[in-house]
Enzyme design. Sequence first.
Site, PDB file in Angstrom:
ATOM      1  N   LYS A 116       0.813  -1.222   0.000  1.00 41.37           N
ATOM      2  CA  LYS A 116       0.000   0.000   0.000  1.00 41.37           C
ATOM      3  C   LYS A 116       0.845   1.270   0.000  1.00 41.37           C
ATOM      4  O   LYS A 116       0.446   2.282  -0.576  1.00 41.37           O
ATOM      5  CB  LYS A 116      -0.928   0.009   1.219  1.00 41.37           C
ATOM      6  CG  LYS A 116      -2.043  -1.021   1.172  1.00 41.37           C
ATOM      7  CD  LYS A 116      -2.971  -0.841   2.380  1.00 41.37           C
ATOM      8  CE  LYS A 116      -3.773  -2.092   2.693  1.00 41.37           C
ATOM      9  NZ  LYS A 116      -4.814  -2.411   1.732  1.00 41.37           N
ATOM     10  N   GLU A 200      -2.832   6.967   8.027  1.00 39.47           N
ATOM     11  CA  GLU A 200      -3.720   7.765   7.188  1.00 39.47           C
ATOM     12  C   GLU A 200      -4.656   8.588   8.043  1.00 39.47           C
ATOM     13  O   GLU A 200      -5.037   8.165   9.128  1.00 39.47           O
ATOM     14  CB  GLU A 200      -4.596   6.835   6.322  1.00 39.47           C
ATOM     15  CG  GLU A 200      -3.947   6.419   5.055  1.00 39.47           C
ATOM     16  CD  GLU A 200      -4.828   5.523   4.189  1.00 39.47           C
ATOM     17  OE1 GLU A 200      -6.007   5.292   4.536  1.00 39.47           O
ATOM     18  OE2 GLU A 200      -4.313   5.065   3.162  1.00 39.47           O
ATOM     19  N   HIS A 234     -14.796  -3.892   8.027  1.00 42.28           N
ATOM     20  CA  HIS A 234     -14.049  -3.655   6.790  1.00 42.28           C
ATOM     21  C   HIS A 234     -14.268  -4.742   5.755  1.00 42.28           C
ATOM     22  O   HIS A 234     -13.483  -4.890   4.826  1.00 42.28           O
ATOM     23  CB  HIS A 234     -12.553  -3.490   7.064  1.00 42.28           C
ATOM     24  CG  HIS A 234     -12.275  -2.489   8.142  1.00 42.28           C
ATOM     25  ND1 HIS A 234     -12.657  -1.180   8.024  1.00 42.28           N
ATOM     26  CD2 HIS A 234     -11.686  -2.617   9.357  1.00 42.28           C
ATOM     27  CE1 HIS A 234     -12.308  -0.539   9.135  1.00 42.28           C
ATOM     28  NE2 HIS A 234     -11.727  -1.389   9.956  1.00 42.28           N
ATOM     29  N   ARG A 296      -7.134  -7.901  -9.851  1.00 42.36           N
ATOM     30  CA  ARG A 296      -7.827  -9.155 -10.154  1.00 42.36           C
ATOM     31  C   ARG A 296      -9.287  -8.846 -10.420  1.00 42.36           C
ATOM     32  O   ARG A 296      -9.720  -7.703 -10.259  1.00 42.36           O
ATOM     33  CB  ARG A 296      -7.745 -10.078  -8.935  1.00 42.36           C
ATOM     34  CG  ARG A 296      -8.275  -9.342  -7.685  1.00 42.36           C
ATOM     35  CD  ARG A 296      -8.368 -10.228  -6.479  1.00 42.36           C
ATOM     36  NE  ARG A 296      -8.340  -9.470  -5.242  1.00 42.36           N
ATOM     37  CZ  ARG A 296      -9.390  -8.994  -4.597  1.00 42.36           C
ATOM     38  NH1 ARG A 296     -10.602  -9.177  -5.092  1.00 42.36           N
ATOM     39  NH2 ARG A 296      -9.267  -8.323  -3.486  1.00 42.36           N
TER      40      ARG A 296
HETATM   41  P1  ADP Z   1     -13.278  -8.063  -3.004  1.00 38.27           P
HETATM   42  O1  ADP Z   1     -12.339  -6.926  -2.686  1.00 38.27           O
HETATM   43  O2  ADP Z   1     -13.066  -8.724  -4.326  1.00 38.27           O
HETATM   44  O3  ADP Z   1     -14.693  -7.752  -2.709  1.00 38.27           O
HETATM   45  P2  ADP Z   1     -12.827  -8.900  -0.417  1.00 38.27           P
HETATM   46  O4  ADP Z   1     -12.294  -7.558  -0.144  1.00 38.27           O
HETATM   47  O5  ADP Z   1     -14.078  -9.351   0.240  1.00 38.27           O
HETATM   48  O6  ADP Z   1     -12.923  -9.158  -1.990  1.00 38.27           O
HETATM   49  O7  ADP Z   1     -11.731  -9.957  -0.077  1.00 38.27           O
HETATM   50  C1  ADP Z   1     -10.417  -9.764  -0.479  1.00 38.27           C
HETATM   51  C2  ADP Z   1      -9.839 -11.116  -0.746  1.00 38.27           C
HETATM   52  O8  ADP Z   1     -10.014 -11.986   0.364  1.00 38.27           O
HETATM   53  C3  ADP Z   1     -10.486 -11.773  -1.937  1.00 38.27           C
HETATM   54  O9  ADP Z   1      -9.449 -12.149  -2.801  1.00 38.27           O
HETATM   55  C4  ADP Z   1     -11.224 -12.984  -1.411  1.00 38.27           C
HETATM   56  O10 ADP Z   1     -10.940 -14.147  -2.140  1.00 38.27           O
HETATM   57  C5  ADP Z   1     -10.665 -13.178  -0.036  1.00 38.27           C
HETATM   58  N1  ADP Z   1     -11.748 -13.420   0.901  1.00 38.27           N
HETATM   59  C6  ADP Z   1     -12.915 -12.764   0.976  1.00 38.27           C
HETATM   60  N2  ADP Z   1     -13.682 -13.211   1.964  1.00 38.27           N
HETATM   61  C7  ADP Z   1     -12.981 -14.200   2.556  1.00 38.27           C
HETATM   62  C8  ADP Z   1     -13.216 -15.060   3.663  1.00 38.27           C
HETATM   63  N3  ADP Z   1     -14.335 -15.001   4.369  1.00 38.27           N
HETATM   64  N4  ADP Z   1     -12.256 -15.940   3.972  1.00 38.27           N
HETATM   65  C9  ADP Z   1     -11.111 -16.015   3.272  1.00 38.27           C
HETATM   66  N5  ADP Z   1     -10.840 -15.223   2.244  1.00 38.27           N
HETATM   67  C10 ADP Z   1     -11.744 -14.334   1.880  1.00 38.27           C
HETATM   68  P1  ADP Z   2      -7.836  -3.901   2.675  1.00 37.00           P
HETATM   69  O1  ADP Z   2      -6.612  -4.139   1.879  1.00 37.00           O
HETATM   70  O2  ADP Z   2      -7.806  -4.607   3.977  1.00 37.00           O
HETATM   71  O3  ADP Z   2      -9.069  -4.083   1.841  1.00 37.00           O
HETATM   72  P2  ADP Z   2      -8.303  -1.026   2.454  1.00 37.00           P
HETATM   73  O4  ADP Z   2      -7.212  -0.031   2.482  1.00 37.00           O
HETATM   74  O5  ADP Z   2      -8.917  -1.337   1.132  1.00 37.00           O
HETATM   75  O6  ADP Z   2      -7.744  -2.356   3.126  1.00 37.00           O
HETATM   76  O7  ADP Z   2      -9.430  -0.588   3.488  1.00 37.00           O
HETATM   77  C1  ADP Z   2     -10.495  -1.445   3.854  1.00 37.00           C
HETATM   78  C2  ADP Z   2     -11.675  -0.632   4.377  1.00 37.00           C
HETATM   79  O8  ADP Z   2     -11.295   0.180   5.506  1.00 37.00           O
HETATM   80  C3  ADP Z   2     -12.243   0.354   3.395  1.00 37.00           C
HETATM   81  O9  ADP Z   2     -13.183  -0.256   2.536  1.00 37.00           O
HETATM   82  C4  ADP Z   2     -12.890   1.383   4.312  1.00 37.00           C
HETATM   83  O10 ADP Z   2     -14.120   0.925   4.792  1.00 37.00           O
HETATM   84  C5  ADP Z   2     -11.950   1.441   5.492  1.00 37.00           C
HETATM   85  N1  ADP Z   2     -10.937   2.523   5.345  1.00 37.00           N
HETATM   86  C6  ADP Z   2      -9.739   2.402   4.741  1.00 37.00           C
HETATM   87  N2  ADP Z   2      -9.048   3.580   4.767  1.00 37.00           N
HETATM   88  C7  ADP Z   2      -9.825   4.459   5.414  1.00 37.00           C
HETATM   89  C8  ADP Z   2      -9.658   5.847   5.805  1.00 37.00           C
HETATM   90  N3  ADP Z   2      -8.563   6.525   5.535  1.00 37.00           N
HETATM   91  N4  ADP Z   2     -10.671   6.438   6.476  1.00 37.00           N
HETATM   92  C9  ADP Z   2     -11.795   5.738   6.793  1.00 37.00           C
HETATM   93  N5  ADP Z   2     -11.998   4.450   6.482  1.00 37.00           N
HETATM   94  C10 ADP Z   2     -11.033   3.803   5.796  1.00 37.00           C
END
Ligand code: ADP
Ligand code: ADP
Length: 649
Positions: A116, A200, A234, A296
């Site tokens: 990240k 952040e 999240h 992906r």
């Molecule tokens: P996306 O961002 O495609 O909606 P998620 O954020 O829910 O997917 O999940 C991120 C990754 O974690 C995906 O690649 C998915 O395969 C995996 N994943 C999602 N839910 C689960 C779970 N309950 N247990 C294990 N892996 C998961």
């Molecule tokens: P991951 O790789 O675990 O998916 P992300 O960076 O995509 O991590 O963040 C997951 C979730 O956390 C986001 O969908 C949002 O709900 C929350 N989030 C992330 N960054 C922030 C932020 N700066 N402020 C508020 N909520 C956040």
Amino acid sequence: MFDTILIANRGEIACRVIETARAMGVRSVAVFSDADRAARHVALADEAVHIGGAAPADSYLRGEAIIEAAKATGAQAIHPGYGFLSENPDFVEAVEAAGLIFIGPSAKAIRAMGLKDAAKALMEKAGVPVVPGYHGENQEPSHLAKQADVIGYPVLIKAVAGGGGKGMRLVERADDFADALDSARGEARTAFGNDAVLIEKYIQQPRHIEVQVFGDGTRAVHLFERDCSLQRRHQKVIEEAPAPGMTDEMRAAMGAAAVRASEAIGYAGAGTVEFIVDGAGGLRTDGFWFMEMNTRLQVEHPVTEAITGVDLVDWQLRVASGEGLSAVQEDLTITGHAFEARLYAEDVASGFLPATGRLAHLSFPGGVRCDTGVRAGDEISPQYDPMIAKIITHGPTRAVALRRLSDALARTEVAGTVTNLSFLGALAAHDGFARGEVDTGLIARDLTSLVHDVVPRAEDMALAALAACGLLQREAPETGFTLWSPLEWQIVLRRQDEDRILRVRSLGAGAHDVLCDGSTVAARRVGGRWQLNGRTAPPVCVTDGLVTVFTQYGISFEIVDPLDRQAAAGQDAGVIEAPMPGTVKWLAAQPGQNVKKGDRLAILEAMKMEHSLLAPRDGIVAEVLVGQGAQVEAGAALIRLEETEEAAA
Ligand code: ADP
Ligand code: ADP
Ligand code: MG
């Protein structure tokens, strides 16, 4: 176009890829683990190859075995699905080194977005707005604390290698920073083997809006946005497209930023650029920031397909086989609105614990897209994601699509495992959600009203009793029926540890009275359908000693054998059991060890969460019944304490 592709995945996404491949006349090869021999994706594929044991590390993560399987079956390309190896650049390189094509971006593009901090630095350079914060190299706690002060509280600590919401901590006050940093680092170290973090600004009233992009390695287009703000811890629960309240101006700005991000890394194939949006004062073009890019196909891609009419897997195969992008930006338009709800085997009432079990009955409503990897009779295995299906609806307006979602959820029938179906139903009926007032805090704020306990009505119990007695079939048993005394049955139904005794009096083949909690329910067959107190009965099914009435998203009762009722003995408070299926990550108990009530004796990892198992009382460890790394079922005894004098007496 390819002649044959291999799908390096399982479950619903493997099935979904196979379906498009078939529609394109491309042969598909499935791979499977010991646990998946009879899985739906194996049955659906043209050919299937066994690649190892049930644990992902022994099968779906074994890149070499998967590449061997592709070569052995004449596949020219590998589709990774999501999860598993989909974002692993070493795997991409190995696939290419074997002379095969990876259906996805280059290893270089995946690496650029893998961490990240580096991704944010890269995006800043490309002129994409990023969340204000610190993503530098200096990881000294005192330096990080100073940076948090500069950013201003509240702040979010994020593992740079994070994913799935892991290694993330919200910190509201400077006093809490040091502890939060320690715990975020600890989690990141175990989960990703990398404890570097970034800091952040925490966006107040955040909305998660992401843009679907598609690249050919040079040029990219976007397929508009998805709103994924309905999250629990999240993790996404219900997604939709387009985002409520989106303006043309904001959409154009976000789309352009996402395309810029993709083109900056020479992106090929389907990807998602995730933005955090400040929803406090409506959507504004200066109020969205890059969070991360998922390199992906995304779980929630069907909502984009529903509003654009594009089959994203079709596009993936075309781009990977060298055909180039199927459309230019101007060709792409939005039609209507779509929702996706993620149906999981999980126990909502006990804190959304993942559940397992055999799907005794599974039926989806007609006329609605349901992406699933399981069928009735299949097991939800503790080894994998407990997702049962994604239910996707589309309509000309948001209101219509949402009503269709509510209706589809109400007509979905699952028996044999607990699910989050009623929780999804409550969300679909949430007033604020219906008005489009979404933010990532919605579920947590209203959790109590969304997780209400279902109270079975007398009619539901009566129907369950009749089904359990086998009295609902057309040819109900009339043997033994005598003119002078009506037949009577007594049946015990158990729900949430509460037993209810019901009496069924049969008045004839199509007429029964059921005595239930002091009232009488009249069941009559009218025109071939059962009515209870004059109202048409919902569907019901009996399997494996369980009867499920499909009303209020499914109400299940255990049919209690009268002989078993007395057997319920007092539970031993000295046995620590697995509260859910999972892997024993860490074990601190030794036989003979003295423990105090509340001591952490083990950590169980299930799905994306870790659960500490604590000593239920003071005592001495008598036995440790599992080893570190063991896979355990729900209810498995893990650690036994020596009996105390009172218990022994
Ligand atoms: P996306 O961002 O495609 O909606 P998620 O954020 O829910 O997917 O999940 C991120 C990754 O974690 C995906 O690649 C998915 O395969 C995996 N994943 C999602 N839910 C689960 C779970 N309950 N247990 C294990 N892996 C998961
Ligand atoms: P991951 O790789 O675990 O998916 P992300 O960076 O995509 O991590 O963040 C997951 C979730 O956390 C986001 O969908 C949002 O709900 C929350 N989030 C992330 N960054 C922030 C932020 N700066 N402020 C508020 N909520 C956040
Ligand atoms: Mg994310």
